[in-house]
Design a protein around this motif. Sequence first.
Motif, PDB file in Angstrom:
ATOM      1  N   UNK A 414       0.794  -1.221   0.000  1.00  0.00           N
ATOM      2  CA  UNK A 414       0.000   0.000   0.000  1.00  0.00           C
ATOM      3  C   UNK A 414       0.828   1.274   0.000  1.00  0.00           C
ATOM      4  N   UNK A 415       2.138   1.150  -0.256  1.00  0.00           N
ATOM      5  CA  UNK A 415       2.968   2.355  -0.306  1.00  0.00           C
ATOM      6  C   UNK A 415       2.986   2.920  -1.723  1.00  0.00           C
ATOM      7  N   UNK A 416       2.932   4.233  -1.805  1.00  0.00           N
ATOM      8  CA  UNK A 416       2.996   4.909  -3.105  1.00  0.00           C
ATOM      9  C   UNK A 416       4.326   4.609  -3.778  1.00  0.00           C
ATOM     10  N   UNK A 417       4.267   4.219  -5.031  1.00  0.00           N
ATOM     11  CA  UNK A 417       5.511   3.972  -5.763  1.00  0.00           C
ATOM     12  C   UNK A 417       5.426   4.652  -7.116  1.00  0.00           C
ATOM     13  N   UNK A 418       6.565   4.728  -7.792  1.00  0.00           N
ATOM     14  CA  UNK A 418       6.584   5.397  -9.094  1.00  0.00           C
ATOM     15  C   UNK A 418       6.069   4.449 -10.171  1.00  0.00           C
ATOM     16  N   UNK A 419       5.772   5.021 -11.300  1.00  0.00           N
ATOM     17  CA  UNK A 419       5.311   4.210 -12.421  1.00  0.00           C
ATOM     18  C   UNK A 419       6.401   3.207 -12.834  1.00  0.00           C
ATOM     19  N   UNK A 420       7.665   3.655 -12.824  1.00  0.00           N
ATOM     20  CA  UNK A 420       8.777   2.762 -13.177  1.00  0.00           C
ATOM     21  C   UNK A 420       8.831   1.561 -12.240  1.00  0.00           C
ATOM     22  N   UNK A 421       8.687   1.865 -10.968  1.00  0.00           N
ATOM     23  CA  UNK A 421       8.750   0.803  -9.978  1.00  0.00           C
ATOM     24  C   UNK A 421       7.618  -0.202 -10.214  1.00  0.00           C
ATOM     25  N   UNK A 422       6.455   0.344 -10.527  1.00  0.00           N
ATOM     26  CA  UNK A 422       5.316  -0.528 -10.821  1.00  0.00           C
ATOM     27  C   UNK A 422       5.610  -1.404 -12.034  1.00  0.00           C
ATOM     28  N   UNK A 423       6.082  -0.768 -13.099  1.00  0.00           N
ATOM     29  CA  UNK A 423       6.324  -1.511 -14.335  1.00  0.00           C
ATOM     30  C   UNK A 423       7.339  -2.634 -14.127  1.00  0.00           C
ATOM     31  N   UNK A 424       8.382  -2.323 -13.347  1.00  0.00           N
ATOM     32  CA  UNK A 424       9.413  -3.354 -13.227  1.00  0.00           C
ATOM     33  C   UNK A 424       9.032  -4.453 -12.244  1.00  0.00           C
ATOM     34  N   UNK A 425       7.988  -4.240 -11.459  1.00  0.00           N
ATOM     35  CA  UNK A 425       7.600  -5.261 -10.478  1.00  0.00           C
ATOM     36  C   UNK A 425       6.289  -5.962 -10.777  1.00  0.00           C
ATOM     37  N   UNK A 426       5.535  -5.440 -11.729  1.00  0.00           N
ATOM     38  CA  UNK A 426       4.162  -5.930 -11.835  1.00  0.00           C
ATOM     39  C   UNK A 426       4.093  -7.421 -12.166  1.00  0.00           C
ATOM     40  N   UNK A 427       5.100  -7.930 -12.882  1.00  0.00           N
ATOM     41  CA  UNK A 427       5.041  -9.359 -13.208  1.00  0.00           C
ATOM     42  C   UNK A 427       5.285 -10.222 -11.967  1.00  0.00           C
ATOM     43  N   UNK A 428       5.837  -9.598 -10.926  1.00  0.00           N
ATOM     44  CA  UNK A 428       5.993 -10.332  -9.667  1.00  0.00           C
ATOM     45  C   UNK A 428       4.716 -10.284  -8.838  1.00  0.00           C
ATOM     46  N   UNK A 429       3.894  -9.284  -9.146  1.00  0.00           N
ATOM     47  CA  UNK A 429       2.775  -8.985  -8.248  1.00  0.00           C
ATOM     48  C   UNK A 429       1.417  -9.464  -8.738  1.00  0.00           C
ATOM     49  N   UNK A 430       1.196  -9.398 -10.040  1.00  0.00           N
ATOM     50  CA  UNK A 430      -0.124  -9.827 -10.530  1.00  0.00           C
ATOM     51  C   UNK A 430       0.048 -10.803 -11.697  1.00  0.00           C
ATOM     52  N   UNK A 431      -0.999 -11.571 -11.936  1.00  0.00           N
ATOM     53  CA  UNK A 431      -0.986 -12.586 -13.003  1.00  0.00           C
ATOM     54  C   UNK A 431      -0.425 -12.039 -14.304  1.00  0.00           C
ATOM     55  N   UNK A 432       0.422 -12.820 -14.935  1.00  0.00           N
ATOM     56  CA  UNK A 432       0.989 -12.409 -16.220  1.00  0.00           C
ATOM     57  C   UNK A 432       0.481 -13.346 -17.308  1.00  0.00           C
ATOM     58  N   UNK A 433       0.618 -12.959 -18.565  1.00  0.00           N
ATOM     59  CA  UNK A 433       0.238 -13.866 -19.655  1.00  0.00           C
ATOM     60  C   UNK A 433       0.981 -15.204 -19.556  1.00  0.00           C
ATOM     61  N   UNK A 434       2.257 -15.154 -19.134  1.00  0.00           N
ATOM     62  CA  UNK A 434       3.017 -16.406 -19.009  1.00  0.00           C
ATOM     63  C   UNK A 434       2.386 -17.301 -17.936  1.00  0.00           C
ATOM     64  N   UNK A 435       1.923 -16.702 -16.841  1.00  0.00           N
ATOM     65  CA  UNK A 435       1.229 -17.470 -15.807  1.00  0.00           C
ATOM     66  C   UNK A 435       0.024 -18.183 -16.403  1.00  0.00           C
ATOM     67  N   UNK A 436      -0.743 -17.415 -17.137  1.00  0.00           N
ATOM     68  CA  UNK A 436      -1.957 -17.993 -17.712  1.00  0.00           C
ATOM     69  C   UNK A 436      -1.618 -19.122 -18.678  1.00  0.00           C
ATOM     70  N   UNK A 437      -0.566 -18.930 -19.464  1.00  0.00           N
ATOM     71  CA  UNK A 437      -0.151 -19.990 -20.391  1.00  0.00           C
ATOM     72  C   UNK A 437       0.191 -21.260 -19.617  1.00  0.00           C
ATOM     73  N   UNK A 438       0.959 -21.072 -18.550  1.00  0.00           N
ATOM     74  CA  UNK A 438       1.342 -22.246 -17.770  1.00  0.00           C
ATOM     75  C   UNK A 438       0.098 -22.938 -17.197  1.00  0.00           C
ATOM     76  N   UNK A 439      -0.791 -22.158 -16.646  1.00  0.00           N
ATOM     77  CA  UNK A 439      -1.986 -22.742 -16.016  1.00  0.00           C
ATOM     78  C   UNK A 439      -2.827 -23.491 -17.037  1.00  0.00           C
ATOM     79  N   UNK A 440      -3.005 -22.857 -18.195  1.00  0.00           N
ATOM     80  CA  UNK A 440      -3.794 -23.522 -19.235  1.00  0.00           C
ATOM     81  C   UNK A 440      -3.111 -24.835 -19.625  1.00  0.00           C
ATOM     82  N   UNK A 441      -1.756 -24.823 -19.640  1.00  0.00           N
ATOM     83  CA  UNK A 441      -1.041 -26.027 -20.086  1.00  0.00           C
ATOM     84  C   UNK A 441      -1.216 -27.205 -19.126  1.00  0.00           C
ATOM     85  N   UNK A 442      -1.411 -26.920 -17.843  1.00  0.00           N
ATOM     86  CA  UNK A 442      -1.551 -28.052 -16.916  1.00  0.00           C
ATOM     87  C   UNK A 442      -3.000 -28.465 -16.690  1.00  0.00           C
ATOM     88  N   UNK A 443      -3.930 -27.686 -17.219  1.00  0.00           N
ATOM     89  CA  UNK A 443      -5.336 -27.995 -16.939  1.00  0.00           C
ATOM     90  C   UNK A 443      -5.890 -28.945 -17.990  1.00  0.00           C
TER      91      UNK A 443
END
Lengths: 477, 558
Positions: A414-443
């Motif tokens: 909940x701490x304010x961060x910069x747009x850069x910080x968000x961009x470089x971390x978002x794949x760690x924080x919320x679902x990514x297309x690669x995550x979805x690909x992996x999930x679809x592959x095991x289902x």
Amino acid sequence: MTTPTSTNVDLTSKIPNNVGLSDDPKLQRALERWLPNYLEWWNDMGPTDFADKPVYLRTAISVDRGGWANYAHVKMPDYRWGIFLTPNEQEATIKCGDDAGAPAWNDVPGEHRNALRRIIVTQADTEPASVEQQRLLGHTAPSLYDLRNLFQVNVEEGRHLWAMVYLLHKYFGRDGRDEAEELLNRRSGDEDKPRILGAFNQPCDHWLSFFAFTMFTDRDGKYQLAALAESGFDPLARTTQFMLTEEAHHLFVGETGLGRIIKRTAQLEREDPNGDVRNQGGIDFDLIQRTINYWFTYSLDLFGGEISSNASNFFASGLKGRFREDRYEDHKALTGTYNLPVVEKDKLLEKEVPLRNAMNEILRDQYIKDCERALKRWNKHIAEEGSSTVLTLPSRRFHRHQGIYADHHFNPDGELISEDEWESNKSKWVLTPADNDYLVSIMKPCYEPGKFANWIAPPSKGLDGKELDFEYVKLHD
Amino acid sequence: MGAESNTDVTVDFEVDPGSYRHWKVSYDGAIARVAMDVDPNGGLRSDYELKLNSYDLGVDIELADIVRRMRFEHPEVRVVVMTSGNDKVFCAGANIQMLGSSTHGWKVNFCKFTNETRCEIEEATEASAQVYIAACNGTTAGGGYELALACKEIYLQDDGNSAVSLPEVPLLGVLPGTGGLTRLVDKRRIRRDRADVFSTTAEGMRGKRAVQWNLVDDVFPRSKFDEKIAARCEALVADAGELASGERKGVTLGKLGVESLDNGRKYSSVEVTWDDEARTATLTIEGPTAEDVALAERGAEAMHEAGDQLWALRAYRELDDALLHLRSNHPNVGLVVVRAKGDAKRVLAHDSALVKTRDHWFVREVLLHMGRVLRRMDNTSRSFFALGDAGTAFAGNLLELALASDRFYLLDDPDNVVHVGISDLSEGALPMSTGLTRIQARLYGEADKAEALVGRRDLLGPEDADDAGLVTMLLDDIDWDDDVRIAIEERVSLSPDALTGMEQNLRFVGPETPDSKIYARLSAWQNWIFIRPNATGPEGALTLYGRPERPAFDWRRV
Ligand SMILES: [Fe+2]
Ligand SMILES: [Fe+2]
């Protein structure tokens, strides 16, 4: 003009109800017109390819104790979508706002007609939306038990649409009929005709998202319905009260579904020599955390603006109350205030808001508390399995697309961060297309009675007292 | 924080593209795109946030600047697309918090200015062949829809959500006062019963129904919206009528170069001074010099070359700024003394050079601009007394200033003969919002006198001018000082509200037009509603909007 009276009989037997449908020719006419369009929508947008398979479904045929839970194998298009209002125990009153305590309205007051219609349409729109989002999931179910739960949720969302459309047809005249039509014309995720609310346009293309959706997004539904169950417009209050009984099952599916995945993940982590869950074909905790972060925050958006004049108006005029309004002493809420952090000049500052304007936030508080309870339970299971992982809920400011935090970036704390910080971390924080690909592959579908996919643990018991190897969906004659 | 706080901001009406905070303007040949993208923290005052593309006076000052520069600086543009840079909202209208915390006078000034800008958009469409179309790519509410209504065509995104609406009556207890009601029925010819339904439905209308009711010209799906708008622009460019002559090379509108005096503002040809205690101001405009006339007489190309330094453009831009400054920043000034200095013969020669070349696009724009400034004066709620004493030259376009004034005092002194004269510009080039010339309005009951003046181009001495019906009072040099002083003192002692009402009724004789209705009917009702408790009392709808309490109305009809 001749009225096709012959269909009336069909209609009232087809639509179990306690709203006196057989004595209401006007309503019959309206629903007769709507029913074929609804079935067409169900065929087009409902679960694909399972129309001819008997599913062990629970059907509500009346509101009394045993009536709302009738289990039998039914083909989904034959499901009897009913219309039910929870009966009133005593004289209903307006539960909140300036007129709290006055007799409730049995008809729509002209003054509040537009606001009520908007409330109902917004709620109604979510019901078919989730069916659309989930329509392909039948092909990848981890078990017949889960497949059946998916279809149960789907038909009940269909019934919730019926319940809302009943209100539109019965109480809102021509406008109501038009809105009812529109509910069948919008499509989840469609660029041109999207569903009204953001979360209901997000793709839900694998079972991890399905469980997260029923856990987090349906839970928003529970709180919205509970707030509407306090409405001074009595038919709305009673409709939503009854919907809540079904909604509870959806939440059960979501919470236990995620719980079973989490449990299985902990087991696979233990079994793998390197603790590598993916190596075992499972869903790692990081990915689960990203899924929680994603769906929890999209669901938070659904509560509306933190500081809202609509919310204030709805409460003030008695259209929408708080969760369990009867537990509050002051039903007017005219004097109190609510403190919440707002962003001013790149800093978070506490701001005092009149209580009524914070009603959305108050409902969101209850929701978050409920989600925290589920997290605690999951973490207990994880610990019992011997893993040190702790899953968390992100801050309510994180990853928001509506409300006062939407224009800024926050980290999960909940701490304010910069747009850069968000961009470089978002794949760690919320679902990514690669995550979805992996999930679809095991289902891969797992349709043998009593068997469960490798990435999910079986439930502790079957449904309606049945064994786990019961044929919850009959895929073969 | 009570209502009526923080309205003591000095408003500067001069902006330029480098300073825009709220709009993005781009040009692509004959098509310009004007996208509203309001900076929430860019309000004129700090007690509100301009959320959801809502606007305040500052946002509209930029818009007015865009519209004006489009005509002068980008004459190659034939179609202007008004749209939004916000993904969900086209425009949510005037900012309600701003209205709620503004004084009555601020609200009135704000609405008047925005109305003038909307009328300017329509004038650009009709008179300058710069067609405005609204591409409403999101919620289009209240003043947002009124902005769209000022455009020739309105297109709405059909996404099941985006609606056009006028929620003022049901939500705020006030009117859509920026021309909305008038344009629904007078411009788009929407049936009044449907307009009634629409204007009381807070959520507005969308999709097919909005088209059926002619609230918009068409709806396009989101995925096709930009493409369809682009196609419509191309078609409009192809259909555009004959252009006025002249090379369509833009003329830059430079900075006005105003000098701040202790009690006034001094421009190159205009000076305004005020006496806040006496509640008066003096507005002096200096007519064209011999060089100015010579330049004009060299023809359209020479004038085009002179650009913003052409007297007729420069002096009227200055006059416009002075009027706006008085309106917004000096509410105490009740009476403005108007003096036009110079040589009457020269003004007539100047006007006739303009009229001769009025087919050139630039000269036409200069004339249209003069007309707008004069209408701004007509609509200014201050008393104007034109004083024709020694050295003044109320002739030609400057005579319009005397005729726009509530009274015209003229000196009758054989030793100092003051001349008045009519030029070609007095006969229709600078119309009032009613469509009448100011001579027609002045002599509305004496049509024969008005008729007698048509085509008369000789200079009129004081008595001739008086006989012609152009003068309120002829005073000789002995009476002049006392009579004028007393008239002024008497005027500023009267109720300012009654004077505003009286002047506005007397100035606009004759027929109504949609424009004049917007000011005289819609604005007048709005201004009344603004002071009624049902809107702005402690329990009024506008006061309580966004607050936890619900409004309580006094149900008696007045
Ligand atoms: Fe539901
Ligand atoms: Fe649900």
